[in-house]
Design an enzyme around this catalytic site. Sequence first.
Site, PDB file in Angstrom:
ATOM      1  N   TYR A 257      16.871  27.581 -29.944  1.00  0.00           N
ATOM      2  CA  TYR A 257      17.710  27.403 -29.081  1.00  0.00           C
ATOM      3  C   TYR A 257      19.293  27.434 -29.355  1.00  0.00           C
ATOM      4  O   TYR A 257      19.996  28.121 -28.678  1.00  0.00           O
ATOM      5  CB  TYR A 257      17.542  25.872 -28.355  1.00  0.00           C
ATOM      6  CG  TYR A 257      18.625  25.592 -27.334  1.00  0.00           C
ATOM      7  CD1 TYR A 257      18.724  26.009 -26.017  1.00  0.00           C
ATOM      8  CD2 TYR A 257      19.637  24.459 -27.650  1.00  0.00           C
ATOM      9  CE1 TYR A 257      19.812  25.618 -25.311  1.00  0.00           C
ATOM     10  CE2 TYR A 257      20.728  24.110 -27.019  1.00  0.00           C
ATOM     11  CZ  TYR A 257      20.774  24.800 -25.710  1.00  0.00           C
ATOM     12  OH  TYR A 257      21.558  24.168 -24.770  1.00  0.00           O
TER      13      TYR A 257
HETATM   14  O1  LIG Z   1      24.254  19.012 -27.145  1.00  0.00           O
HETATM   15  C1  LIG Z   1      23.551  19.861 -26.888  1.00  0.00           C
HETATM   16  O2  LIG Z   1      23.673  21.011 -27.469  1.00  0.00           O
HETATM   17  C2  LIG Z   1      22.210  19.682 -26.488  1.00  0.00           C
HETATM   18  O3  LIG Z   1      21.890  18.391 -26.030  1.00  0.00           O
HETATM   19  C3  LIG Z   1      20.553  17.955 -25.709  1.00  0.00           C
HETATM   20  O4  LIG Z   1      19.876  18.253 -27.085  1.00  0.00           O
HETATM   21  P1  LIG Z   1      19.731  16.467 -27.760  1.00  0.00           P
HETATM   22  O5  LIG Z   1      21.226  16.369 -28.337  1.00  0.00           O
HETATM   23  O6  LIG Z   1      18.838  16.879 -28.723  1.00  0.00           O
HETATM   24  O7  LIG Z   1      19.237  15.744 -26.689  1.00  0.00           O
HETATM   25  P2  LIG Z   1      17.745  14.977 -26.462  1.00  0.00           P
HETATM   26  O8  LIG Z   1      16.814  16.060 -26.466  1.00  0.00           O
HETATM   27  O9  LIG Z   1      17.993  14.132 -25.281  1.00  0.00           O
HETATM   28  O10 LIG Z   1      17.729  14.052 -27.658  1.00  0.00           O
HETATM   29  C4  LIG Z   1      18.489  12.965 -27.924  1.00  0.00           C
HETATM   30  C5  LIG Z   1      18.457  12.130 -29.102  1.00  0.00           C
HETATM   31  O11 LIG Z   1      17.324  11.493 -29.082  1.00  0.00           O
HETATM   32  C6  LIG Z   1      16.444  11.896 -30.199  1.00  0.00           C
HETATM   33  N1  LIG Z   1      14.976  11.908 -29.845  1.00  0.00           N
HETATM   34  C7  LIG Z   1      14.287  12.727 -29.056  1.00  0.00           C
HETATM   35  C8  LIG Z   1      13.244  12.696 -28.643  1.00  0.00           C
HETATM   36  C9  LIG Z   1      12.393  11.737 -28.880  1.00  0.00           C
HETATM   37  O12 LIG Z   1      10.970  11.381 -28.715  1.00  0.00           O
HETATM   38  N2  LIG Z   1      13.003  10.740 -29.842  1.00  0.00           N
HETATM   39  C10 LIG Z   1      14.192  10.758 -30.235  1.00  0.00           C
HETATM   40  O13 LIG Z   1      14.524   9.991 -30.938  1.00  0.00           O
HETATM   41  C11 LIG Z   1      16.832  13.279 -30.614  1.00  0.00           C
HETATM   42  O14 LIG Z   1      16.682  13.380 -32.118  1.00  0.00           O
HETATM   43  C12 LIG Z   1      18.388  13.103 -30.603  1.00  0.00           C
HETATM   44  O15 LIG Z   1      18.882  12.641 -31.485  1.00  0.00           O
HETATM   45  C13 LIG Z   1      20.158  18.893 -24.725  1.00  0.00           C
HETATM   46  O16 LIG Z   1      18.616  18.818 -24.468  1.00  0.00           O
HETATM   47  C14 LIG Z   1      20.437  20.442 -25.140  1.00  0.00           C
HETATM   48  O17 LIG Z   1      19.972  21.311 -24.095  1.00  0.00           O
HETATM   49  C15 LIG Z   1      21.738  20.533 -25.577  1.00  0.00           C
HETATM   50  O18 LIG Z   1      22.241  21.704 -25.511  1.00  0.00           O
END
Ligand SMILES: O=C(O)[C@H]1O[C@H](OP(=O)(O)OP(=O)(O)OC[C@H]2O[C@@H](n3ccc(=O)[nH]c3=O)[C@H](O)[C@@H]2O)[C@H](O)[C@@H](O)[C@@H]1O
Length: 455
Positions: A257
């Site tokens: 991504y």
């Molecule tokens: O800022 C961005 O660029 C990205 O933000 C999000 O990605 P992400 O920050 O990984 O957001 P989430 O998928 O909601 O995860 C949030 C946090 O929760 C954590 N997480 C996720 C899933 C899980 O089961 N457990 C967990 O602790 C992840 O490691 C992360 O730190 C979006 O999903 C992307 O599309 C976007 O581009």
Amino acid sequence: MSQLKTMALGDGLASNSGKFKPEKPLHHHHRAAHLHRWHQQHCVAVWGLLAIALLIAFFAFSPRPSTPSRRHLSSPHASWGGPLWEKRVQASARIRPTSSSSRRAISVLVTGAAGFVGSHCSIALKRRGDGVLGLDNFNDYYETSLKRSRQALLDRAGVFVVEGDINDANLLRKLFDVAPFTHVLHLAAQAGVRYALRDPASYVRSNVAGLVSVLEASRSASPQPAIVWASSSSVYGLNSKVPFSESDRTDSPASLYAATKKAGEEIVHTYNHIYGLSITGLRFFTVYGPWGRPDMAYFFFTKDILRGKPISIYEGPDHSTVARDFTYIDDIVKGCLASLDTSQKSTGSGGKKRGPAQLRIFNLGNTSPVPVGELVSILERLLKVKANRKVVKMPRNGDVQFTHANISLAQRELGYHPVTDLQTGLKRFVKWYLDYYSPHSLVVKKVSSIGGLSS
Ligand SMILES: O=C(O)[C@H]1O[C@H](OP(=O)(O)OP(=O)(O)OC[C@H]2O[C@@H](n3ccc(=O)[nH]c3=O)[C@H](O)[C@@H]2O)[C@H](O)[C@@H](O)[C@@H]1O
């Protein structure tokens, strides 16, 4: 393998020839008549086959008229074209004359308009008198009913969402022919960092090919629009220097991504350089809020906490925390609108560059990273339910350990000042969530309240 195949074929031929029985010799007359009939029948058959082949070739290779492309569309409803449709497009894209504002109103094509950020921005633009036309393919990456509910809100606000794909060049050309957009807010994309392990091709299709398709249509449009598009904080990848600044290197992505978003940043550079398109990229930092994306952690944590299901909270090496610079949707909307308002005009015309054009990239974050465990604690308090926490080592699935935006450039150039902390933003999200998914909440009720959407 090929040797075995050859042997088998060879065997078959040998045994066939051995079994071949020649027909009985025919009387000369009979034979001539038979040959004549055979010749006639076969001529008809050969010409028939030739005609069919020509027809197939014609339909397969002839350029098509402007009909909707359905490839990669999950929705069976996609259709566009016709005088009524054109009128709807024009009405939606038309600027509403207002005497009060000193700002020059704009007409914006918003791709991904039924998405989270797209729907909020479209409503905000329409409210202030700008022309807005939405485009969305309503794919089923997550529940399409949520996209349909957002579409209903947009409809009520006077934003028409055309159902179609950004890879459909005919459709894009038609849209630019019908409405002279001053700006494109390109938000259609395959989002989510972890899903890339399951469907890598969808990222290339939307974030690379789709982006090029939008840029191609824009550079040929007359007038050329200015473009604002969604990049991602994920381009900072495995960088360890915080906060992340726009001038930092972005060559160690952790997910496909992120790699496709980084590729997008390079691709737009070429369109700016060659065709004079004015382009602004926005690196969004984990955007959340009402009408959000069900694939994001804050969203499915809420769902699982309410159902008593366990949630996995990632941790880094040596039990270190994983944190995100969670950014509230209303702050992001302000950043998007400020980017549109400060965009300079594209300089190209007739597909040719006529002078240097603006090229910008901004972080849109909150500048206060919060550990994922703290996010869960806030949700527990708001939902009044204890989460079933499972702390697990962060899998190598595309995630990075932390994000933190330096937003001084956006503050300076866009007047971007995020004002919503995570507690406040999640409170609004939870309120919306409980209302939207309440068994007593009628769809009519859901779509009648525009309050949660970029208020
Ligand atoms: O800022 C961005 O660029 C990205 O933000 C999000 O990605 P992400 O920050 O990984 O957001 P989430 O998928 O909601 O995860 C949030 C946090 O929760 C954590 N997480 C996720 C899933 C899980 O089961 N457990 C967990 O602790 C992840 O490691 C992360 O730190 C979006 O999903 C992307 O599309 C976007 O581009």
